[in-house]
Motif scaffolding. Sequence first.
Motif, PDB file in Angstrom:
ATOM      1  N   ASP A 383       0.805  -1.224   0.000  1.00 65.43           N
ATOM      2  CA  ASP A 383       0.000   0.000   0.000  1.00 65.43           C
ATOM      3  C   ASP A 383       0.834   1.267   0.000  1.00 65.43           C
ATOM      4  O   ASP A 383       0.335   2.336  -0.359  1.00 65.43           O
ATOM      5  N   ILE A 384       2.109   1.181   0.393  1.00 58.90           N
ATOM      6  CA  ILE A 384       2.954   2.376   0.402  1.00 58.90           C
ATOM      7  C   ILE A 384       4.088   2.305  -0.613  1.00 58.90           C
ATOM      8  O   ILE A 384       4.780   3.305  -0.846  1.00 58.90           O
ATOM      9  N   ALA A 385       4.282   1.139  -1.238  1.00 59.06           N
ATOM     10  CA  ALA A 385       5.418   0.932  -2.136  1.00 59.06           C
ATOM     11  C   ALA A 385       5.481   1.893  -3.325  1.00 59.06           C
ATOM     12  O   ALA A 385       6.584   2.302  -3.724  1.00 59.06           O
ATOM     13  N   PRO A 386       4.352   2.285  -3.941  1.00 57.49           N
ATOM     14  CA  PRO A 386       4.446   3.114  -5.150  1.00 57.49           C
ATOM     15  C   PRO A 386       5.197   4.425  -4.968  1.00 57.49           C
ATOM     16  O   PRO A 386       5.784   4.935  -5.929  1.00 57.49           O
ATOM     17  N   PHE A 387       5.195   4.982  -3.762  1.00 57.08           N
ATOM     18  CA  PHE A 387       5.832   6.277  -3.566  1.00 57.08           C
ATOM     19  C   PHE A 387       7.012   6.215  -2.602  1.00 57.08           C
ATOM     20  O   PHE A 387       7.528   7.244  -2.187  1.00 57.08           O
ATOM     21  N   TRP A 388       7.439   5.011  -2.288  1.00 57.79           N
ATOM     22  CA  TRP A 388       8.605   4.851  -1.414  1.00 57.79           C
ATOM     23  C   TRP A 388       9.877   4.808  -2.239  1.00 57.79           C
ATOM     24  O   TRP A 388       9.856   4.540  -3.448  1.00 57.79           O
ATOM     25  N   THR A 389      10.997   5.044  -1.553  1.00 56.94           N
ATOM     26  CA  THR A 389      12.293   4.895  -2.196  1.00 56.94           C
ATOM     27  C   THR A 389      12.614   3.417  -2.413  1.00 56.94           C
ATOM     28  O   THR A 389      11.865   2.534  -1.995  1.00 56.94           O
ATOM     29  N   TYR A 507      17.507  17.857 -13.623  1.00 63.75           N
ATOM     30  CA  TYR A 507      18.850  17.847 -13.049  1.00 63.75           C
ATOM     31  C   TYR A 507      19.215  16.460 -12.541  1.00 63.75           C
ATOM     32  O   TYR A 507      20.321  15.953 -12.809  1.00 63.75           O
ATOM     33  N   LEU A 508      18.294  15.814 -11.818  1.00 67.49           N
ATOM     34  CA  LEU A 508      18.577  14.485 -11.274  1.00 67.49           C
ATOM     35  C   LEU A 508      18.636  13.444 -12.393  1.00 67.49           C
ATOM     36  O   LEU A 508      19.491  12.546 -12.376  1.00 67.49           O
ATOM     37  N   ARG A 509      17.742  13.558 -13.374  1.00 67.31           N
ATOM     38  CA  ARG A 509      17.727  12.621 -14.499  1.00 67.31           C
ATOM     39  C   ARG A 509      19.028  12.711 -15.301  1.00 67.31           C
ATOM     40  O   ARG A 509      19.596  11.683 -15.705  1.00 67.31           O
ATOM     41  N   ASP A 510      19.533  13.911 -15.528  1.00 63.86           N
ATOM     42  CA  ASP A 510      20.700  14.112 -16.385  1.00 63.86           C
ATOM     43  C   ASP A 510      22.014  13.742 -15.716  1.00 63.86           C
ATOM     44  O   ASP A 510      23.019  13.533 -16.398  1.00 63.86           O
ATOM     45  N   HIS A 511      22.008  13.656 -14.382  1.00 66.20           N
ATOM     46  CA  HIS A 511      23.268  13.409 -13.678  1.00 66.20           C
ATOM     47  C   HIS A 511      23.378  12.021 -13.051  1.00 66.20           C
ATOM     48  O   HIS A 511      24.453  11.655 -12.565  1.00 66.20           O
ATOM     49  N   SER A 512      22.290  11.248 -13.031  1.00 65.65           N
ATOM     50  CA  SER A 512      22.339   9.931 -12.392  1.00 65.65           C
ATOM     51  C   SER A 512      21.665   8.897 -13.269  1.00 65.65           C
ATOM     52  O   SER A 512      20.927   9.230 -14.189  1.00 65.65           O
ATOM     53  N   ALA A 513      21.905   7.620 -12.937  1.00 64.47           N
ATOM     54  CA  ALA A 513      21.269   6.525 -13.672  1.00 64.47           C
ATOM     55  C   ALA A 513      20.047   6.008 -12.928  1.00 64.47           C
ATOM     56  O   ALA A 513      19.612   4.879 -13.150  1.00 64.47           O
ATOM     57  N   LEU A 514      19.469   6.828 -12.069  1.00 67.99           N
ATOM     58  CA  LEU A 514      18.216   6.442 -11.439  1.00 67.99           C
ATOM     59  C   LEU A 514      17.133   6.311 -12.500  1.00 67.99           C
ATOM     60  O   LEU A 514      17.138   7.020 -13.506  1.00 67.99           O
ATOM     61  N   SER A 515      16.190   5.402 -12.270  1.00 67.11           N
ATOM     62  CA  SER A 515      15.089   5.234 -13.204  1.00 67.11           C
ATOM     63  C   SER A 515      14.194   6.467 -13.190  1.00 67.11           C
ATOM     64  O   SER A 515      14.212   7.265 -12.240  1.00 67.11           O
ATOM     65  N   GLU A 516      13.377   6.611 -14.229  1.00 70.41           N
ATOM     66  CA  GLU A 516      12.474   7.767 -14.289  1.00 70.41           C
ATOM     67  C   GLU A 516      11.507   7.764 -13.098  1.00 70.41           C
ATOM     68  O   GLU A 516      11.208   8.823 -12.541  1.00 70.41           O
ATOM     69  N   HIS A 517      11.020   6.588 -12.707  1.00 70.77           N
ATOM     70  CA  HIS A 517      10.124   6.498 -11.555  1.00 70.77           C
ATOM     71  C   HIS A 517      10.829   7.000 -10.291  1.00 70.77           C
ATOM     72  O   HIS A 517      10.255   7.787  -9.517  1.00 70.77           O
ATOM     73  N   GLU A 518      12.055   6.545 -10.078  1.00 67.14           N
ATOM     74  CA  GLU A 518      12.792   6.973  -8.895  1.00 67.14           C
ATOM     75  C   GLU A 518      13.090   8.466  -8.934  1.00 67.14           C
ATOM     76  O   GLU A 518      13.012   9.151  -7.915  1.00 67.14           O
TER      77      GLU A 518
END
Length: 603
Positions: A383-389, A507-518
């Motif tokens: 129930d909380i996973a969609p918006f958790w880290t 800024y975060l998208r361009d500098h890291s390999a985190l997924s778009e969701h993250e």
Amino acid sequence: MIAPLAAALALSLLTVAPLALAAPATTDAAPATASVSAADQQFQAIYEKEWAWRQEQMGAADEDSDSSGNNDHLPDVGASAQAARLKVWEQVLHELDALDVNALSAANRINLAIYRPQVENLAASVRLGAYEMPFNSDSSFWSDLSFMARSPMHDADDYRNYAARLRDVPRYFNQQIDNMRLGLARGFSVPKAVLAGRDVSIAAVAELKDPTAATLYEPYHKMPASIPAAEQEKLRAEGRAAIAGQVIPAFGTLLAFFRDEYVPQARTTLAAEAMPGGKEFYQQQIREYTTLDLSPDEIHAIGLQEVARIQSQMQDIIKQLKFKGSFADFLQFLRTDPQFYAKTPQELLDRAAWIAKRVDGEVGKFIGTLPRGRFTIVPVPADIAPFWTAGRGGVGTYWLNTYNLPSRPLYNLPALTLHESSPGHSLQGALALEQDDQPEFRRDNYISAYGEGWALYTEKLGKEMGIYETPYEDFGRLTYEMWRACRLVIDTGIHHSGWSRDQAIAYLRDHSALSEHEVETEVDRYISWPGQALSYKLGEITIVKLRAEAEKELGADFDIKAFHDAVLRQGSVTLPVLESQIRQFIADSKTQANADKAKATAP
């Protein structure tokens, strides 16, 4: 992240009772001195009384504590209770002002340097009305109830108290709703820009037809065998009745409020500084989460320097891999190639467990004193996973988010596991609880700059431990470090410099390999939780700097295990205290090494 919740959420877990009537439930260890002064006794009486009062009032769990306090009620979080609480903490501060600090033992001067900011932060949060915004896009008072369900229950009384807390949910939620209405009326709210879809965790409970399907019913599925079967069934019936009769309707009321009042009236600005009293509020958030008196501009500049340094190291790995294409092309490759993603939630959990066991084989070579406590790995509640880290760690538990597997790359998993479990949060928290010579307010408290700084440092330590097996995993380590450096830039950019949500995401998208969701969930977290994101990098920078000092000063006498033990035995401390303690460790180590050498060369 252990993280710990925003100050408003921490405050919501306390109920006011007259401090003068609250006798200490336990007695902390006396200061480690041959002669305890009157000032030491006075200080000990102050913190024991306040801490016992504070703990007696704990009535709900969060991911940091795994504890409910086992009360038969949830906290009183109403405005009058908050005002009474503020009076208690202001009185404590007044009593601390009267202490003869110079007469305190060395140990108690350190304790005071940790305890006073703790109380100052609690008082400031109430004074600034942080309880009127008791949730953010990441964490909330309603989702914390699911952690209450993980609290250990040993006998029938524990279950009866748990059911009583469940029956108290309507009153608790109504007080939180009243507080949020006060916040809305003065423009003090979570920004509307990050609220879309955040009602899913409320609706998941509000729309339940079967109370036994609720996360809150889980303690009843496996009950201690020491409770007779007939009594077990009575307790289960009590739990079902509480969830069906009180919990589900309370979530329904909260859902209607959230959709019909909160979202329509939430502020349209993003910056914390744009709220009433916002500049003071943001500076206090910085002070609480970093334990430093830095300005937003100073933090922003540090972030830019770190981003540039880490970017250079990332480029070196790309060259090592002989990848043909730009930095952006490489990030796109990492985000989309199937080889980097688990196909099932169990595969992700299994991989994390494998990494954790490999760490077990190495950690004793780098840390001298290991905790007796152990941790488990469990998926984040649905129930909380969609918006958790991606994950979160605490004493006894490493929560791994298995929601949306294409957003959970395996190349980030070693860094995540090191950070959240061992030698990060789970190890550090367990060791802190085992420091029996320290007062409880140090053993059982969490200072974000220290805890998150240590956990981020262990990601780097994992390279020395040989945990990263491929260049991609090492790039994942760097992308996690870049993520934390970007936080310094983004948090101050949003809350001080007027950045937009799109600007922060880019800024975060361009500098890291985190997924778009993250990327999106993380930026929303920074928007709605000012200051918390600053603690990681500033804490890690401090520990890295102190290790470099120790290595330089001690040379061949530097002992990595002794250094880490010196950091970890502090419990949870402010960064200035950590610096003073480690510099004392360096001086003592140098003295001991010189004495050993003199003894070895003596005729």
